[in-house]
Design an enzyme around this catalytic site. Structure first.
Site, short mmCIF file in Angstrom:
data_model
loop_
_atom_site.label_atom_id
_atom_site.label_comp_id
_atom_site.label_asym_id
_atom_site.label_seq_id
_atom_site.Cartn_x
_atom_site.Cartn_y
_atom_site.Cartn_z
CE LYS A 89 -2.01 4.55 4.78
NZ LYS A 89 -3.13 4.47 5.73
CE LYS B 192 -2.69 -0.56 3.66
NZ LYS B 192 -3.84 -0.34 4.57
N1 C2G Z 1 -10.45 7.08 9.10
C1 C2G Z 1 -11.48 7.97 9.41
N2 C2G Z 1 -11.17 9.24 9.72
C2 C2G Z 1 -9.89 9.67 9.76
C3 C2G Z 1 -8.83 8.77 9.46
C4 C2G Z 1 -9.14 7.46 9.12
O1 C2G Z 1 -12.68 7.60 9.39
N3 C2G Z 1 -9.63 10.97 10.07
C5 C2G Z 1 -10.82 5.70 8.74
C6 C2G Z 1 -10.42 5.34 7.31
O2 C2G Z 1 -11.41 5.80 6.39
C7 C2G Z 1 -10.37 3.81 7.38
C8 C2G Z 1 -9.91 3.56 8.83
O3 C2G Z 1 -10.12 4.79 9.55
O4 C2G Z 1 -11.69 3.27 7.21
C9 C2G Z 1 -8.45 3.17 8.91
O5 C2G Z 1 -7.69 4.17 8.29
P1 C2G Z 1 -6.22 3.77 7.76
O6 C2G Z 1 -5.49 3.08 8.83
O7 C2G Z 1 -5.63 4.96 7.07
O8 C2G Z 1 -6.62 2.65 6.67
P2 C2G Z 1 -6.19 2.57 5.14
O9 C2G Z 1 -4.73 2.75 5.00
O10 C2G Z 1 -7.13 3.44 4.40
O11 C2G Z 1 -6.43 1.01 4.84
O12 C2G Z 1 -8.11 -2.72 2.49
C10 C2G Z 1 -8.40 -1.45 3.04
C11 C2G Z 1 -7.15 -0.77 3.51
O13 C2G Z 1 -6.39 -1.60 4.37
C12 C2G Z 1 -7.55 0.52 4.21
#
Ligand code: C2G
Length: 132
Positions: free
Chosen positions: A46, A44
């Site tokens: 990340k 990803k």
């Molecule tokens: N999130 C949120 N508000 C934020 C930050 C994050 O609602 N201010 C939500 C994201 O939309 C996501 C969850 O928290 O649903 C986790 O965020 P991340 O750890 O950034 O996940 P991500 O890298 O988007 O991974 O297969 C799906 C991926 O693994 C998603």
């Protein structure tokens, strides 16, 4: 029992994550969180500050979370939903529409992201404050 699942990295856990997990749990009785492995994070593009094991331990301590599993690839969602009898798949709406293919297996809900916080904002702000 109505089962909910959500996926993410959940690094540097913050109140935006908690808002998501709280609302996800309110959609059912049991919440599974699939957190990205360190290897999948690399896919990803990340790099998480906390290791998978430590992110898993942190997530398991949250009252809204009933189970934490590993997310190892993009392809596992259908089998996760089917094999774990999931009723509701939840993601923040930055993913709006991206997982609609799951609609034949479960309800798909995109929740509004929490404005004003993100793991990258935390990293940027800390960098700025430490570098003048
Ligand atoms: N999130 C949120 N508000 C934020 C930050 C994050 O609602 N201010 C939500 C994201 O939309 C996501 C969850 O928290 O649903 C986790 O965020 P991340 O750890 O950034 O996940 P991500 O890298 O988007 O991974 O297969 C799906 C991926 O693994 C998603």
């Amino acid at each position: 029992m109505k089962k909910v699942i959500t996926y993410g990295t959940f690094d540097l856990l913050h109140w935006g994550h908690i808002n998501l997990l709280k609302r996800a749990k309110q959609l059912g009785d049991h919440l599974t969180v699939a957190i990205s492995s360190d290897e999948f994070n690399a896919i990803k593009n990340k790099k998480s500050y906390h290791s998978f094991e430590n992110r898993k331990m942190i997530l398991e301590s949250i009252r809204y979370v009933d189970e934490v599993i590993a997310e190892n690839d993009w392809e596992q969602k259908v089998s996760d939903v089917v094999n774990r009898d999931i009723d509701v798949f939840v993601m923040g709406d930055d993913w709006e529409g991206k997982f609609d293919f799951l609609k034949e297996h479960c309800e798909v809900v995109y929740l509004p992201r929490t404005i004003g916080i993100s793991t990258s904002k935390i990293k940027n702000d800390l960098f700025t404050v430490n570098n003048g």
